[in-house]
Design a protein around this motif. Structure first.
Motif, PDB file in Angstrom:
ATOM      1  N   SER A  90      21.256   9.457  45.202  1.00  0.00           N
ATOM      2  CA  SER A  90      21.411   9.073  43.799  1.00  0.00           C
ATOM      3  C   SER A  90      22.449   7.964  43.674  1.00  0.00           C
ATOM      4  CB  SER A  90      21.848  10.274  42.957  1.00  0.00           C
ATOM      5  OG  SER A  90      20.860  11.289  42.992  1.00  0.00           O
ATOM      6  N   GLY A  91      22.074   6.897  42.971  1.00  0.00           N
ATOM      7  CA  GLY A  91      23.021   5.806  42.722  1.00  0.00           C
ATOM      8  C   GLY A  91      23.329   4.943  43.914  1.00  0.00           C
TER       9      GLY A  91
ATOM     10  N   SER B 245      23.957   1.834  45.995  1.00  0.00           N
ATOM     11  CA  SER B 245      24.407   0.524  45.527  1.00  0.00           C
ATOM     12  C   SER B 245      23.645  -0.614  46.190  1.00  0.00           C
ATOM     13  CB  SER B 245      25.897   0.359  45.806  1.00  0.00           C
ATOM     14  OG  SER B 245      26.327  -0.942  45.466  1.00  0.00           O
TER      15      SER B 245
ATOM     16  N   SER C   7      11.630   4.497  44.809  1.00  0.00           N
ATOM     17  CA  SER C   7      12.959   4.143  44.304  1.00  0.00           C
ATOM     18  C   SER C   7      12.850   3.595  42.887  1.00  0.00           C
ATOM     19  CB  SER C   7      13.628   3.105  45.200  1.00  0.00           C
ATOM     20  OG  SER C   7      12.890   1.892  45.191  1.00  0.00           O
TER      21      SER C   7
ATOM     22  N   ARG D 166      18.393  -0.266  38.693  1.00  0.00           N
ATOM     23  CA  ARG D 166      19.177  -0.429  37.462  1.00  0.00           C
ATOM     24  C   ARG D 166      20.116  -1.610  37.630  1.00  0.00           C
ATOM     25  NH1 ARG D 166      22.428   4.680  35.973  1.00  0.00           N
ATOM     26  NH2 ARG D 166      20.416   5.319  35.093  1.00  0.00           N
TER      27      ARG D 166
ATOM     28  N   ASN E  40      22.522  -2.408  30.267  1.00  0.00           N
ATOM     29  CA  ASN E  40      22.332  -1.232  31.119  1.00  0.00           C
ATOM     30  C   ASN E  40      20.839  -0.950  31.149  1.00  0.00           C
ATOM     31  OD1 ASN E  40      22.287   1.207  32.473  1.00  0.00           O
ATOM     32  ND2 ASN E  40      24.031   2.068  31.366  1.00  0.00           N
TER      33      ASN E  40
ATOM     34  N   THR F   1      17.337   0.104  33.181  1.00  0.00           N
ATOM     35  CA  THR F   1      16.641   0.751  34.303  1.00  0.00           C
ATOM     36  C   THR F   1      15.195   0.279  34.302  1.00  0.00           C
ATOM     37  OG1 THR F   1      18.060   2.704  34.210  1.00  0.00           O
ATOM     38  CG2 THR F   1      15.931   2.933  35.322  1.00  0.00           C
TER      39      THR F   1
ATOM     40  N   SER G 248      26.344  -5.327  38.378  1.00  0.00           N
ATOM     41  CA  SER G 248      26.073  -4.419  39.499  1.00  0.00           C
ATOM     42  C   SER G 248      24.615  -3.993  39.502  1.00  0.00           C
ATOM     43  CB  SER G 248      26.980  -3.187  39.412  1.00  0.00           C
ATOM     44  OG  SER G 248      26.718  -2.452  38.228  1.00  0.00           O
TER      45      SER G 248
ATOM     46  N   SER H 124      21.891  -1.096  41.317  1.00  0.00           N
ATOM     47  CA  SER H 124      21.850   0.197  42.004  1.00  0.00           C
ATOM     48  C   SER H 124      20.456   0.788  41.903  1.00  0.00           C
ATOM     49  CB  SER H 124      22.864   1.180  41.396  1.00  0.00           C
ATOM     50  OG  SER H 124      22.520   1.474  40.054  1.00  0.00           O
TER      51      SER H 124
ATOM     52  N   PRO I  65      19.082   4.362  40.863  1.00  0.00           N
ATOM     53  CA  PRO I  65      19.390   5.720  40.394  1.00  0.00           C
ATOM     54  C   PRO I  65      18.826   6.783  41.323  1.00  0.00           C
ATOM     55  CG  PRO I  65      18.753   4.333  38.552  1.00  0.00           C
ATOM     56  CD  PRO I  65      18.496   3.527  39.795  1.00  0.00           C
ATOM     57  N   THR I  66      17.621   6.518  41.856  1.00  0.00           N
ATOM     58  CA  THR I  66      17.042   7.424  42.865  1.00  0.00           C
ATOM     59  C   THR I  66      16.439   6.601  43.987  1.00  0.00           C
ATOM     60  OG1 THR I  66      14.881   7.514  41.746  1.00  0.00           O
ATOM     61  CG2 THR I  66      16.513   9.204  41.157  1.00  0.00           C
TER      62      THR I  66
END
Length: 379
Positions: free
Chosen positions: A66-67, A69, A124, A127, A134, A136, A189, A191, A193-194
């Motif tokens: 999770s998350g 980078s 996957s 985000r 923000n 996703t 940034s 990333s 999330p999954t």
């Protein structure tokens, strides 16, 4: 001999002063061409390329991170010295490339040894986060792979690769624009999330594994919409009334301007109160457009003799648009000066006889000379 009346001399001096001032003002206004202001653009863009991966072995369900980078990019903030920030847009142009690879180790040599195929999957999400952003990306991307070999042997898949465009254009809200102003950077940034891999079968005598990796590469940038600062054009202006007679009407006109160009409007927020013999119809205003000017009148009270000079400060600022932190303030020192003197008839006997008196005096002198000559002949 040509004799100037004092009133004529005063008028001539005043006309000369106005002509001289007019030349300077005309030169200044020659560069002023009124035009509609259009937003200017400033862009900062950086490239990036980052990867993340996860591995799952047979049994027990998926393995998920999770998350994960995918790195952080730094974009330059807007420098308020360039102008007034009115908007910003975050732009992302990128591709996520995923690869799923399934493999098995060589296991015990027991039992039957038919040809089998093992499979696995990966998926996957993505985000992107920045001030006021923000986002996703949906839906998730996924892929699968497999390899075939004898059950007692080892198996190594070639890997299955696929790509997905990951683009974004995000308009920054007015509430978040202030975060984009300064002399530093903003962080963007990326990333997942999954990020998960699942080994879906268990056919080989060895250990079966699914590896799932994603590389996220592209460029991210910010585009700033802005207008140049307002520009009064001058920091000081002097109005010289010249030499005036008592109780003479005295006034001069002057202009306040905002230079032409792609700039914000100009506000006159206030000014020092006028005092002494000077006054004006100057008034505060808001939003004087680029290339525009407003005319005013300065007056001088001539009821008392003396030499007078006063300076008043005018306080300007950019019009109330865009980010407040990017607006600037300005000042102009406005100086009035003049001299008031008494008229010649107010300061005692005149040194120049009136024309009628000169004529009478001439006749008297001529008569006296004639009488003297007549007496001389009689003797």
């Amino acid at each position: 001999m040509r004799v100037f009346h004092p009133q004529m001399q005063r008028t001539t001096k005043m006309q000369t002063q106005l002509r001289t001032s007019g030349i300077a003002i005309a030169s200044l206004f020659a560069a002023i061409v009124p035009s509609a202001a259009h937003a200017l653009l400033m862009t900062d863009t950086v490239t990036f390329g980052d990867s993340a991966s996860v591995t799952d072995t047979e049994g027990g369900g998926a393995t998920t991170v999770s998350g994960a980078s995918f790195g952080t990019s730094e974009l330059a903030q807007f420098d308020a010295s360039a102008g007034v920030l009115t908007g910003a847009t975050l732009n992302l142009t990128s591709t996520r490339t995923q690869t799923v690879t399934v493999s098995s180790t060589d296991g015990p040599n027991s039992g039957s040894n038919p040809s089998v195929t093992t499979t696995g999957t990966g998926q996957s999400t993505a985000r992107i986060v920045a001030p006021g952003v923000n986002n996703t990306f949906s839906p998730a991307i996924s892929g699968s792979d497999g390899c075939t070999d004898n059950r007692k042997g080892a198996c190594s898949g070639a890997g299955t690769t696929s790509s997905a465009a990951t683009n974004l254009t995000a308009t920054i809200s007015s509430a978040d624009l202030g975060s984009y102003v300064g002399g530093g950077t903003i962080d963007v940034s990326r990333s997942a999330p999954t990020l998960s891999a699942t080994q879906t079968t268990n056919f080989f005598t060895g250990t079966e594994t699914t590896s799932y990796g994603v590389t996220w590469a592209g460029e991210v940038g910010v585009t700033y919409d802005y207008l140049l600062h307002a520009a009064p054009g001058l920091t000081a202006l002097t109005l010289d009334f010249g030499t005036l007679f008592l109780d003479e009407t005295a006034s001069l006109s002057f202009d306040i301007l905002n230079l032409a160009g792609d700039r914000v409007g100009l506000d006159l927020d206030g000014f020092d109160p006028f005092s002494g013999p000077f006054s004006s119809d100057l008034a505060t205003f808001a939003g004087l457009e680029a290339g525009g000017l407003l005319g005013y009148t300065a007056m001088m009270d001539t009821s008392a003799e003396g030499t007078f000079s006063s300076t008043y400060r005018l306080f300007f600022s950019d019009a109330d648009v865009g980010v407040a932190a990017t607006r600037s303030a300005y000042a102009l020192d406005l100086t009035f000066k003049g001299i008031v003197v008494a008229r010649p008839s107010d300061i005692g006997p005149t040194a120049v006889p009136e024309p009628d008196l000169l004529a009478l005096l001439g006749i008297g002198l001529a008569a006296l000379a004639f009488t003297d000559r007549r007496k001389a002949r009689q003797k």
